[in-house]
Design a protein around this motif. Structure first.
Motif, PDB file in Angstrom:
ATOM      1  N   GLU A 146       0.834  -1.191   0.000  1.00  0.00           N
ATOM      2  CA  GLU A 146       0.000   0.000   0.000  1.00  0.00           C
ATOM      3  C   GLU A 146       0.871   1.244   0.000  1.00  0.00           C
ATOM      4  OE1 GLU A 146      -3.238   0.126  -0.273  1.00  0.00           O
ATOM      5  OE2 GLU A 146      -3.482  -2.054  -0.275  1.00  0.00           O
TER       6      GLU A 146
ATOM      7  N   PHE B  85       0.502   5.701   0.120  1.00  0.00           N
ATOM      8  CA  PHE B  85      -0.414   6.788   0.442  1.00  0.00           C
ATOM      9  C   PHE B  85       0.341   8.098   0.376  1.00  0.00           C
ATOM     10  CE2 PHE B  85       1.645   5.686   4.368  1.00  0.00           C
ATOM     11  CZ  PHE B  85       1.828   6.883   5.032  1.00  0.00           C
TER      12      PHE B  85
ATOM     13  N   ASP C 268      -3.556  10.757   3.686  1.00  0.00           N
ATOM     14  CA  ASP C 268      -4.395  10.028   4.644  1.00  0.00           C
ATOM     15  C   ASP C 268      -4.148   8.534   4.498  1.00  0.00           C
ATOM     16  OD1 ASP C 268      -6.254   9.178   6.433  1.00  0.00           O
ATOM     17  OD2 ASP C 268      -8.017   9.744   5.239  1.00  0.00           O
TER      18      ASP C 268
ATOM     19  N   CYS D  21      -5.404   6.070   6.343  1.00  0.00           N
ATOM     20  CA  CYS D  21      -6.394   5.193   6.986  1.00  0.00           C
ATOM     21  C   CYS D  21      -6.993   4.181   6.011  1.00  0.00           C
ATOM     22  CB  CYS D  21      -7.496   6.034   7.626  1.00  0.00           C
ATOM     23  SG  CYS D  21      -6.944   6.984   9.065  1.00  0.00           S
ATOM     24  N   VAL D  22      -7.252   4.641   4.795  1.00  0.00           N
ATOM     25  CA  VAL D  22      -7.830   3.712   3.814  1.00  0.00           C
ATOM     26  C   VAL D  22      -6.871   2.569   3.531  1.00  0.00           C
ATOM     27  CG1 VAL D  22      -8.651   3.502   1.453  1.00  0.00           C
ATOM     28  CG2 VAL D  22      -9.216   5.541   2.785  1.00  0.00           C
ATOM     29  N   ASN D  23      -5.593   2.894   3.427  1.00  0.00           N
ATOM     30  CA  ASN D  23      -4.595   1.866   3.140  1.00  0.00           C
ATOM     31  C   ASN D  23      -4.380   0.936   4.326  1.00  0.00           C
ATOM     32  OD1 ASN D  23      -3.657   4.697   1.836  1.00  0.00           O
ATOM     33  ND2 ASN D  23      -3.411   3.037   0.369  1.00  0.00           N
TER      34      ASN D  23
ATOM     35  N   LYS E 226      -6.655   0.192   6.437  1.00  0.00           N
ATOM     36  CA  LYS E 226      -7.835  -0.676   6.438  1.00  0.00           C
ATOM     37  C   LYS E 226      -7.673  -1.821   5.444  1.00  0.00           C
ATOM     38  CE  LYS E 226     -12.225  -1.651   7.369  1.00  0.00           C
ATOM     39  NZ  LYS E 226     -12.519  -2.641   6.331  1.00  0.00           N
ATOM     40  N   LYS E 227      -7.081  -1.558   4.277  1.00  0.00           N
ATOM     41  CA  LYS E 227      -6.860  -2.614   3.301  1.00  0.00           C
ATOM     42  C   LYS E 227      -5.892  -3.666   3.827  1.00  0.00           C
ATOM     43  CE  LYS E 227      -7.800   0.147  -0.839  1.00  0.00           C
ATOM     44  NZ  LYS E 227      -7.224   0.707  -2.081  1.00  0.00           N
TER      45      LYS E 227
ATOM     46  N   ASP F 235      -7.887  -5.818   6.049  1.00  0.00           N
ATOM     47  CA  ASP F 235      -8.793  -6.684   5.297  1.00  0.00           C
ATOM     48  C   ASP F 235      -8.045  -7.844   4.647  1.00  0.00           C
ATOM     49  OD1 ASP F 235     -10.842  -5.011   6.005  1.00  0.00           O
ATOM     50  OD2 ASP F 235     -10.794  -3.859   4.130  1.00  0.00           O
TER      51      ASP F 235
ATOM     52  N   LYS G 116      -0.186   9.826  12.018  1.00  0.00           N
ATOM     53  CA  LYS G 116      -1.470   9.509  11.388  1.00  0.00           C
ATOM     54  C   LYS G 116      -1.639   8.004  11.213  1.00  0.00           C
ATOM     55  CE  LYS G 116      -1.898  13.853   8.816  1.00  0.00           C
ATOM     56  NZ  LYS G 116      -2.079  14.482   7.484  1.00  0.00           N
TER      57      LYS G 116
ATOM     58  N   CYS H 215      -4.635   5.777  12.885  1.00  0.00           N
ATOM     59  CA  CYS H 215      -5.520   4.876  12.122  1.00  0.00           C
ATOM     60  C   CYS H 215      -5.446   3.457  12.682  1.00  0.00           C
ATOM     61  CB  CYS H 215      -5.135   4.880  10.654  1.00  0.00           C
ATOM     62  SG  CYS H 215      -5.328   6.487   9.831  1.00  0.00           S
TER      63      CYS H 215
ATOM     64  N   LEU I 153      -8.555   1.251  14.109  1.00  0.00           N
ATOM     65  CA  LEU I 153      -8.880  -0.029  13.471  1.00  0.00           C
ATOM     66  C   LEU I 153      -8.482  -1.220  14.323  1.00  0.00           C
ATOM     67  CD1 LEU I 153      -7.787   0.822   9.820  1.00  0.00           C
ATOM     68  CD2 LEU I 153     -10.126   0.598  10.673  1.00  0.00           C
TER      69      LEU I 153
END
Length: 926
Positions: free
Chosen positions: A229, A231, A234, A236-238, A240-241, A244, A261, A265, A269
Motif C-alpha cells: 500500500e 499513500f 491520509d 487510513c484507507v490503506n 484498512k486494506k 482486510d 497519522k 488509524c 482499526l
C-alpha cells in the motif's frame, strides 16, 4: 537519517538554473577544467606525494547556513571532523596533514553547483571531496565526479539513488544507505519465522526506492508480500486494506509527520497489540509523536498503538568496547566529541561518528596512494616519472574499495561503494525506545539481546491469521440417538419378517403373498441401513472411503425404496388384474410374475445408477465457509468446511431419479384407487397403500426441501434425512403388517388340523323359489355374527321349525334336496379353486369354467342377496346354542337353507369362509 527533503517550492524555483549548470559541468568540464587550471595553475603541480609534511586540501561540501535545510547536521559534524584531524596529527603515522575547506551548498541545487564550481576553479587543488548531505545536491555533484577525476566520500547522504555504480562510480559513503536496513529486516523476519508481510509506504521517491529494494530482498528470501500500500496524506484507507488482507507484520516507510497519522488509524482499526507487529524507520527525532501529532488521537491513544513497534536504523556508534584505528574506543571518542561540541555550543548530530571515520578513511586512502606513487617512481627506469589527475583519481578509487578498519562506527569497509555497517533494532517500550539487537552486515549475523524484546502476547505475533480447518461433522450423541432408533426400526422389521415366515401357511398371510411381504421388509431394512452410512463423514473414514460411501449409500437407499414399494405395488396390481381386468379371468398370476415386475423396477434403477456411476460419478467435494473466531480465544481463526457428495450434473441425475420414483408413486396411487372397493382384507391393501404413499410423499417432499436448505448444517440435515427415512420405512411396514399381526392376536387365524366342521350358529332358513347363489359381504357377515348385532332365535322357534320340517317334506322333495346339495358342492369346489388362484398354491386346479365365473365373482364380490322379484327372502335364525353333529345331519334332511357363518373345511388343508344357501318348496309359506 535524521533529515527531511528539501522544500519542493525551492526545487521548482531553481530547477532551470540547476539544469543549465549541470549541463555545463557535464558537457564542458574538460574546458572548464582547463580554464580553472590555467587560472589557478594548481593543475601543474603533481609532486605532492613526494614531500613529507605536505598539507593536503580536502573539499568539504555541506549546508552551513542556519536558514538552510539540514544545516543542523553540518553544525554537529564540524567538531567531529576537527577532532579526527587532530587525532590523525597526534598519531604521527601520517606524513601529511589534512586541511578541510568547507563550501556551503545551502541544500540548494544551484547554489551547491556554484559552490562546487568555485572550489574547482578558485580553490586549491583538492584530492578528494568530503561531504554531501542533501540528496539532490549530492546526486548532481556525484554524477560529474568522473569527469573531474575526483572521488567523493559522504557521511550523511543515505538516499538509495546514489548506490547506482554506473551513474555514480566515484561516490562512496561511510553511512549505510537506506537500503542497508532491508537485509537486516529480512534477517529479523526469518528469525521469528515470519513469511508473510505487508508494506505501507509514503508516496515519495526516497521511500519508494527503499520499498522496491525491500521487495527484491523479500523475494530472494521467499517471503510473501501479502499487500503493498502507498499513500500521500491520509493512510487510513490503506491501513484498512492491510487489515482486510489479514496482514499482521507491517513494514512501514514514512516520515514522523505521517507516522502519527498511521498509528492513529491503527488505533481506530484496532491494529495493535498481540496480533500485530509494526516495523518502521528508526531515524525519527526523540518524542516525535508529541511534536508531529496532528491527528485527532490523543497522545495516550498513540502510545497505546505504538507500544511494541520495532524501529530499524544504522548504528551511529559501535557498542563494542574495542579500540579502533584512532586508538580510542567508541565510548572514549563519544566523550571527547561531547566535550568539543559543548565548547562550540552546537547540537549533536547522529552522523558525527560517520564523519569522524570518514576523515580516517581519507587519511588512510591518501597514505596508500602516496605509497603507490612513490613505489612507481622508484621503479621508473627513465627517472622522469610523472602522474596526471586521471591516474591519481583511479588510484584513489581502487584504494577506497580496499578500505577495511575498525572505527568508532564499527568495521569500516565498502562493497561497491556502499558501507557495510551495523544496523540496530530498537523497540518502543513504555514510552521509550530500547535497543533489542543489531545486525552485522559484514558477517550477515543478527544478534538479539536476550529477554529485551517484549511482545504484547505470550509469544511473538503470527504473520497471518492461522486458519484451522474444522470439519462440520455429525454430532456423535445425535448420531447415536438416531442410530438407536434405526436399530429399533430394524428390530421391528425383523419381527415382522419372523411373523411373516412363521405364519406363511395361514390363510390370511398366504393370501397376502408372503414372499412380497418379505421384499417389503427387505426394502425397509435397506432404507434403515442407509441411515448409518449417511452419518459417516471424513472424521470416521478417509477421503477415498468417503467417496465410496457416497455411492454405496445412494444405491442402498434407491434400491431399498424400489424394493419395498415395488413389492407393495405389485401385490396391488395382482388384485387389480383379477378383479378389474376382464382379460385376466382365465389366468393365474403367480408370485413369480410379481418377482419379475419388482425385478424390472430394480433393473431400471440399476441402469440409472450404473450410467450415473460411469458417466458422472459422485465425488467428495469440500465447501469452505467464512472465517470464525476461535471460541477459546486463541490467535487463530476457524474456517469450517463441509464434505458433500456431488458431481458435475447433480441436478440432472437427481431429476431423473425423482421423476422415476414419482411415477412409481403415482402408479401405486392409481392401483390403490382402482382396488379400493375390493373388500377382502387378506388380498387388498389399497387403503393402507394409499395412506403410506400419502405420508411418504409428503415427508419426502418436505425432507428434500429442508435438507437442501440446511446443507450447510450437517446435524440438522442428517437429523431430517434420518427421521424422514425412519418415518417412511416405519409407517409403511406398520400399515402393511400391524393389521395382520393384530388379526393374529385376536385368534382369527386358525392353524390347520384335522377335519372340523364346526357349526357355531345356525343361521338362516330361506324359502325355495329358484336356485340363487348369493352371499353377504364379508364384513357384513362378520358384523352379523358380532355379539352386539347378533339375532339369536329362541328355543321354541327352533323346535317349531324342526316339527314343521319333519311333517311337511315328501320323498320327492328329498330328491330335489339332494340335487341342490350337489350344486352347492360344485360351487364349493369352484370357490376353492378361486381361492387357490389368489393364494398361488402349488396344487394345479382346472381353470374356472367360463359359464360359472359370474357366479363365483358374485361370491367373491359378496353382495346382499335378494330374490329375483326384488322381494326379500324370508329368513329366521335358529339354534341359538351350538349345534352338534346330530343336529347337523338332521338339518341336512331339512328342505331349508342352512347358512353357516363359519365353516372350517380342512379336507384339503384349506380354510375357506363360505355360505351355503339351500331352498324350500314353492308351496312353503315360511
Amino acid at each position: 537519517i535524521a533529515f527531511t527533503y528539501q522544500a519542493r517550492t525551492s526545487a521548482c524555483d531553481m530547477i532551470f538554473l540547476s539544469g543549465c549548470l549541470l549541463l555545463s559541468v557535464l558537457g564542458f568540464h574538460p574546458t572548464l577544467a582547463k580554464v580553472c587550471n590555467d587560472y589557478t595553475r594548481h593543475g601543474l603541480d603533481n609532486n605532492w606525494y613526494t614531500r613529507d609534511g605536505e598539507k593536503l586540501p580536502i573539499m568539504v561540501l555541506m549546508p552551513m547556513n542556519e536558514s538552510a535545510l539540514m544545516s543542523s547536521i553540518s553544525q554537529g559534524i564540524e567538531p567531529a571532523v576537527q577532532l579526527a584531524i587532530q587525532h590523525i596529527r597526534e598519531s604521527r603515522q601520517y606524513s601529511f596533514s589534512l586541511i578541510t575547506k568547507i563550501y556551503d551548498t545551502e541544500c540548494d541545487n544551484a547554489k551547491g553547483l556554484r559552490a562546487f564550481f568555485d572550489a574547482i576553479c578558485y580553490g586549491p587543488k583538492h584530492l578528494m571531496i568530503f561531504g554531501g548531505v542533501c540528496p539532490s545536491v549530492t546526486s548532481i555533484i556525484a554524477e560529474s565526479l568522473e569527469g573531474w577525476n575526483l572521488v567523493q566520500l559522504s557521511f550523511a547522504a543515505t538516499t538509495p539513488v546514489l548506490a547506482d555504480r554506473k551513474k555514480y562510480p566515484n561516490f562512496f559513503r561511510t553511512v549505510p544507505s537506506d537500503n542497508a536496513v532491508n537485509p537486516a529486516v529480512v534477517k529479523f523476519l526469518n528469525y521469528y519465522n515470519w513469511s508473510r508481510v505487508g508494506t505501507l509506504t509514503q508516496d515519495v521517491q526516497r521511500f519508494s526506492e527503499v520499498r522496491n529494494d525491500l521487495t527484491n530482498e523479500l523475494e530472494k528470501a521467499d517471503i510473501q508480500i501479502a499487500d503493498t500500500e502507498s499513500f500521500s496524506n491520509d493512510p487510513c484507507v490503506n491501513v484498512k486494506k492491510l487489515k482486510d488482507n489479514d496482514v499482521r507484520i507491517i513494514i512501514g516507510q514514512f516520515d514522523e509527520n505521517l507516522a502519527a497519522k498511521v498509528f492513529c488509524c491503527a488505533y481506530n482499526l484496532n491494529m495493535y497489540g498481540s496480533k500485530y507487529q509494526w516495523i518502521i524507520p528508526g531515524w525519527y527525532q526523540g518524542n516525535w509523536w508529541e511534536q508531529a501529532n496532528s491527528t485527532n488521537c490523543t497522545t495516550k491513544k498513540l502510545l497505546t498503538a505504538m507500544e511494541g513497534y520495532i524501529s530499524v536504523d544504522f548504528e551511529p556508534l559501535s557498542a563494542k568496547q574495542i579500540k579502533g584505528i584512532s586508538g580510542r574506543t567508541p565510548q572514549e571518542y563519544e566523550r571527547e566529541y561531547k566535550r568539543e561540541r559543548e565548547q562550540k555550543g552546537v547540537e549533536a548530530s547522529k552522523f558525527h561518528g560517520f564523519a569522524y571515520d570518514g576523515i580516517w578513511v581519507i587519511a588512510k586512502t591518501l597514505t596508500r596512494v602516496m605509497e603507490l606513487l612513490r613505489h612507481k617512481e622508484r621503479h621508473d627506469m627513465y627517472h622522469n616519472f610523472t602522474v596526471d589527475d586521471r591516474e591519481v583519481g583511479k588510484m584513489v578509487l581502487d584504494v577506497m574499495n580496499e578500505t577495511n578498519f575498525f572505527g568508532v562506527t564499527g568495521q569500516v569497509m565498502f562493497r561497491n561503494g556502499e558501507r557495510m555497517g551495523t544496523i540496530k533494532f530498537t523497540q518502543f517500550q513504555e514510552g521509550q525506545e530500547v535497543k533489542v539487537g543489531e545486525y552485522n552486515a559484514i558477517a550477515d549475523v543478527l544478534d538479539l539481546i536476550n529477554n529485551t524484546i517484549r511482545f504484547q502476547g505470550v509469544e511473538p505475533p503470527k504473520d497471518r491469521t492461522f486458519v484451522r480447518l474444522q470439519r462440520r461433522q455429525i454430532n456423535v450423541p445425535l448420531y447415536s440417538i438416531l442410530s438407536t432408533i434405526t436399530i429399533l426400526g430394524m428390530l421391528m422389521a425383523g419381527t415382522f419378517l419372523f411373523f411373516n415366515i412363521k405364519n406363511r401357511n395361514h390363510r390370511l398371510i398366504k393370501m397376502s403373498s408372503p414372499y412380497m411381504n418379505n421384499l417389503i421388509i427387505l426394502g425397509g431394512m435397506l432404507s434403515y441401513a442407509s441411515i448409518f452410512l449417511f452419518g459417516l463423514d471424513g472424521s470416521f473414514v478417509s477421503d477415498k472411503e468417503f467417496e465410496t460411501l457416497c455411492t454405496v449409500r445412494t444405491w442402498i437407499l434407491i434400491v431399498g425404496y424400489t424394493t419395498a414399494f415395488g413389492a407393495m405395488f405389485a401385490k396391488t396390481w395382482r388384485v387389480h388384474a383379477i378383479f378389474k381386468n376382464v382379460k385376466m379371468k382365465k389366468k393365474i398370476i403367480k408370485d413369480q410374475k410379481l418377482f419379475i415386475i419388482v425385478g424390472g423396477m430394480l433393473l431400471i434403477d440399476l441402469c440409472i445408477l450404473i450410467c450415473w456411476q460411469i458417466v458422472d460419478p459422485l465425488k467428495r467435494t469440500v465447501e469452505e465457509y467464512s472465517l470464525e473466531a476461535d471460541p477459546q480465544g486463541r490467535d487463530i481463526a476457524i474456517r469450517p468446511f463441509l464434505e458433500h457428495c456431488e458431481n458435475t450434473h447433480m441436478t440432472i441425475w437427481l431429476g431423473i431419479v425423482y421423476a422415476y420414483k414419482g411415477l412409481l408413486m403415482l402408479f401405486g396411487c392409481f392401483l390403490a384407487w382402482e382396488t379400493r372397493n375390493v373388500s377382502i382384507p387378506a388380498l387388498n391393501d389399497s387403503k393402507y397403500i394409499g395412506m403410506s404413499v400419502y405420508n411418504v410423499g409428503i415427508m419426502c417432499i418436505i425432507g428434500a426441501a429442508v435438507s437442501f436448505l440446511t446443507r450447510d448444517q450437517p446435524n440438522v440435515q442428517f437429523c431430517i434425512v434420518a427421521l424422514v427415512i425412519i418415518f417412511c420405512s416405519t409407517i409403511t411396514l406398520c400399515l402393511v403388517f400391524v393389521p395382520k399381526v393384530s388379526t393374529a392376536m385376536y385368534g382369527l387365524i386358525q392353524p390347520y388340523g384335522e377335519r372340523i366342521v364346526e357349526v357355531k350358529q345356525c343361521l338362516l332358513c330361506i324359502p325355495w323359489s329358484s336356485l340363487e347363489i348369493n352371499t353377504l359381504k364379508f364384513e357384513r357377515l362378520q358384523r352379523f355374527h358380532s355379539p352386539s348385532k347378533q339375532i339369536r332365535p329362541t328355543q321354541n322357534q327352533c323346535q317349531d321349525l324342526n316339527s314343521m320340517s319333519l311333517s311337511s317334506f315328501t320323498q320327492n322333495q328329498k330328491k330335489e334336496d339332494s340335487k341342490t346339495s350337489t350344486s352347492v358342492t360344485s360351487l364349493d369346489k369352484e370357490l376353492e379353486e378361486v381361492t387357490m388362484q389368489l393364494q398361488d398354491t402349488p396344487e394345479k386346479t382346472p381353470y374356472i369354467k367360463q359359464n360359472h365365473y359370474q357366479d363365483v365373482n358374485n361370491i367373491l364380490s359378496i353382495r346382499n342377496f335378494t330374490d329375483g322379484k326384488g322381494k326379500k327372502s324370508g329368513y329366521q335364525t335358529s339354534c341359538s346354542s351350538p349345534v352338534d353333529h346330530t343336529q347337523l345331519s338332521v338339518c341336512d334332511s331339512f328342505q331349508y337353507v342352512t347358512l353357516f357363518s363359519s365353516v372350517t373345511v380342512t379336507q384339503r388343508k384349506r380354510t375357506i369362509y363360505w355360505s351355503v344357501i339351500h331352498y324350500s318348496p314353492p308351496n312353503m309359506s315360511s
